[in-house]
Motif scaffolding. Structure first.
Motif, PDB file in Angstrom:
ATOM      1  N   ARG A   1      -4.367   0.585   8.154  1.00 60.17           N
ATOM      2  CA  ARG A   1      -3.039   0.863   8.688  1.00 60.17           C
ATOM      3  C   ARG A   1      -3.128   0.848  10.209  1.00 60.17           C
ATOM      4  O   ARG A   1      -3.613   1.801  10.835  1.00 60.17           O
ATOM      5  CB  ARG A   1      -2.528   2.232   8.198  1.00 60.17           C
TER       6      ARG A   1
ATOM      7  N   LEU B   1      -0.619   6.793  10.587  1.00 56.66           N
ATOM      8  CA  LEU B   1       0.624   7.291   9.993  1.00 56.66           C
ATOM      9  C   LEU B   1       1.719   7.553  11.015  1.00 56.66           C
ATOM     10  O   LEU B   1       2.907   7.562  10.673  1.00 56.66           O
ATOM     11  CB  LEU B   1       0.344   8.553   9.174  1.00 56.66           C
TER      12      LEU B   1
ATOM     13  N   ARG C   1       3.689   4.501  10.982  1.00 59.13           N
ATOM     14  CA  ARG C   1       4.527   4.436   9.779  1.00 59.13           C
ATOM     15  C   ARG C   1       5.771   5.305   9.931  1.00 59.13           C
ATOM     16  O   ARG C   1       6.870   4.910   9.523  1.00 59.13           O
ATOM     17  CB  ARG C   1       3.732   4.882   8.547  1.00 59.13           C
TER      18      ARG C   1
ATOM     19  N   ASP D   1       8.194   3.437  11.826  1.00 57.05           N
ATOM     20  CA  ASP D   1       8.753   2.366  10.990  1.00 57.05           C
ATOM     21  C   ASP D   1       9.890   2.880  10.112  1.00 57.05           C
ATOM     22  O   ASP D   1      10.844   2.159   9.824  1.00 57.05           O
ATOM     23  CB  ASP D   1       7.671   1.763  10.090  1.00 57.05           C
ATOM     24  N   GLU D   2       9.764   4.111   9.665  1.00 58.59           N
ATOM     25  CA  GLU D   2      10.779   4.692   8.779  1.00 58.59           C
ATOM     26  C   GLU D   2      11.958   5.267   9.568  1.00 58.59           C
ATOM     27  O   GLU D   2      13.104   5.218   9.107  1.00 58.59           O
ATOM     28  CB  GLU D   2      10.132   5.768   7.910  1.00 58.59           C
TER      29      GLU D   2
ATOM     30  N   GLU E   1       8.321   1.725   4.331  1.00 59.51           N
ATOM     31  CA  GLU E   1       7.034   1.253   4.839  1.00 59.51           C
ATOM     32  C   GLU E   1       6.806  -0.250   4.671  1.00 59.51           C
ATOM     33  O   GLU E   1       6.210  -0.897   5.537  1.00 59.51           O
ATOM     34  CB  GLU E   1       5.907   2.011   4.130  1.00 59.51           C
ATOM     35  N   THR E   2       7.246  -0.828   3.567  1.00 57.52           N
ATOM     36  CA  THR E   2       6.922  -2.235   3.289  1.00 57.52           C
ATOM     37  C   THR E   2       8.142  -3.128   3.177  1.00 57.52           C
ATOM     38  O   THR E   2       8.013  -4.348   3.128  1.00 57.52           O
ATOM     39  CB  THR E   2       6.128  -2.362   1.969  1.00 57.52           C
TER      40      THR E   2
ATOM     41  N   LYS F   1       5.573  -3.168  10.445  1.00 54.89           N
ATOM     42  CA  LYS F   1       4.175  -3.049  10.006  1.00 54.89           C
ATOM     43  C   LYS F   1       3.496  -4.415   9.992  1.00 54.89           C
ATOM     44  O   LYS F   1       2.334  -4.557  10.383  1.00 54.89           O
ATOM     45  CB  LYS F   1       4.117  -2.410   8.619  1.00 54.89           C
TER      46      LYS F   1
ATOM     47  N   ALA G   1       6.302   9.307   5.624  1.00 52.52           N
ATOM     48  CA  ALA G   1       5.052   9.272   6.386  1.00 52.52           C
ATOM     49  C   ALA G   1       4.602  10.676   6.757  1.00 52.52           C
ATOM     50  O   ALA G   1       3.400  10.996   6.714  1.00 52.52           O
ATOM     51  CB  ALA G   1       5.226   8.429   7.639  1.00 52.52           C
TER      52      ALA G   1
END
Length: 443
Positions: free
Chosen positions: A90, A94, A97, A100-101, A113-114, A122, A280
């Motif tokens: 990663r 975190l 992450r 990202d959220e 996350e994805t 990411k 996260a």
């Protein structure tokens, strides 16, 4: 591949998932005789690597298997002459992450996350690092297989396919988890269940389901509409409507909820953000607890608490895939590979997630039984186009490709929103995006 003497390098060896992978190597040592196992991480992950490595050593000693464990920060040492290189890393840890959220939620968009803008961010951080690892593999272990578990797994796999010569197979625990859920619904053993999965990573549809050779898809769709628990740990358990499933003609994966139930999922995320923060941040707390447990010198097995982390069946999927290649099994597993005409509505050079025959020469896609109807084909083509643009953006630092990628993604929805998201993502990930250095000077 050397029979009886295998070297495996685990990139991201300090991950909290590693004890599960170690458990997999121990359980399957009789069919995957690992002689040298290298856990490798970066300087920032040194402490975690040492903690996880000590636990791994205790697990190996307790099991009394002759695996030589090596801990290193020297990636090239780990990769040299390896038979398999697995990636579970990663970039940005975190904290990245969490950004990202949070960034998409700032604009009332899904933050995950994805998937969507979070997965896009990411991918931008991850792909350049993965391609750098590929250069080492090309030089030091040209015959090795890269087994990629790093998310977003499908996009990362496609980047390797398009920008390196490395033999790569992308892996996700979702297909094996789906098969186990189907076995549970039908009250049977998983060995009796056969499924056809078609699509791309985190956007695949189960189009055929057989138990003991009997087609039970319609029965499964009925049961799924009446049952809770058909999801993964990190996705809310909102049920599926039977009319919707019947009209779709397939079982959607857990991540489809972000597309098919967008408003409901966004509402849940915003409420959760106010009450307890992002996923996260929850995972961060779980990881802190896990690493405390890992430091217990009496612990010599994977703790049950690791299940809270998500990623169930990770070792099952990863070690099973390596064992099938090593033993030339010719069994069927659902993995991420180059399309090469298997899904006819997608380009040949993209990554897809489908059933493959696994042998000593890698993964070979099985012909698809079910023609893709427009209700599947439409969404699949749009999200795959987003993935293609994301690979270009990440590999080349192409701002315009990045803008178009977000503009067409169903979870973003407009060019104006895409521009805001992109500029925030680039600015807040500045230290991890050297490929965008020229653009970042203008933002």
């Amino acid at each position: 591949m050397r029979k009886g003497s295998l070297k495996i390098a685990v990139i991201g060896g300090g991950s909290s998932y590693t004890p599960e992978l170690i458990e997999g190597f121990i359980k399957r040592f009789h069919e995957l005789p690992v002689s040298d196992l290298y856990l490798v991480d970066i300087e920032a992950g040194k402490q975690k690597l040492e903690i996880v490595g000590a636990l791994a050593k205790r697990m190996i000693e307790k099991a009394n298997v002759p695996i030589n464990l090596h801990l290193t920060l020297n990636r090239r040492e780990a990769i040299e002459n390896a038979d398999f290189v697995t990636t579970q890393m990663r970039v940005g840890l975190l904290d990245a992450r969490a950004r990202d959220e949070r960034i998409p939620l700032r604009y009332q968009c899904i933050g995950q996350e994805t998937t969507g803008a979070g997965g896009f961010a990411k991918a931008l951080r991850t792909i350049p690092v993965i391609l750098d690892i590929c250069k080492d593999i090309e030089e030091l272990a040209p015959n090795a297989y890269m087994i990629n578990f790093t998310n977003p797994a499908g996009i990362v796999t496609e980047a390797v396919i398009k920008h390196s010569q490395v033999k790569t197979i992308g892996l996700c625990n979702l297909p094996i988890g789906t098969k186990m859920q189907m076995a549970s619904l039908m009250d049977t053993e998983v060995s009796k269940v056969e499924i056809e999965m078609v699509g791309i990573n985190h956007l695949n549809w189960t189009t055929q389901i057989y138990v003991d050779g009997k087609n039970v898809k319609d029965e499964i769709l009925q049961k799924v509409s009446e049952t809770k628990g058909i999801t993964v740990k990190n996705i809310p358990d909102f049920g599926w409507n039977l009319d919707f499933l019947t009209s779709l003609g397939a079982l959607p994966c857990s991540y489809h909820r972000y597309y098919y139930m967008k408003e409901k999922m966004l509402e849940e995320q915003l409420e959760s953000l106010k009450a307890k923060g992002t996923r996260a941040e929850a995972v961060k707390k779980v990881e802190e607890e896990l690493f405390e447990l890992y430091q217990n010198e009496q612990l010599a097995e994977k703790p049950a608490q690791l299940e809270k982390r998500g990623g169930a069946y990770y070792s099952e999927a990863a070690v099973n895939l390596m064992a099938s290649i090593y033993n030339d099994r010719k069994d069927i597993q659902t993995v991420n590979v180059k399309n090469n005409g298997v899904i006819t509505c997608l380009p040949d050079d993209v990554s897809i997630e489908v059933n493959c025959i696994i042998d000593s020469n890698g993964a070979h896609p099985v012909a698809i039984q079910t023609p893709l109807p427009p209700q599947i084909r439409g969404l699949l083509q749009v999200v795959k186009a987003y993935e293609e643009l994301t690979v270009t953006a990440a590999a080349k630092g192409d701002y315009h490709a990045a803008l178009q990628a977000l503009s067409i993604h169903p979870l973003v929805g407009s060019a104006n929103m895409a521009k805001k998201l992109l500029d925030d993502i680039l600015e807040e990930n500045r230290e991890y995006l050297p490929q965008f250095s020229a653009v970042l000077g203008e933002i």
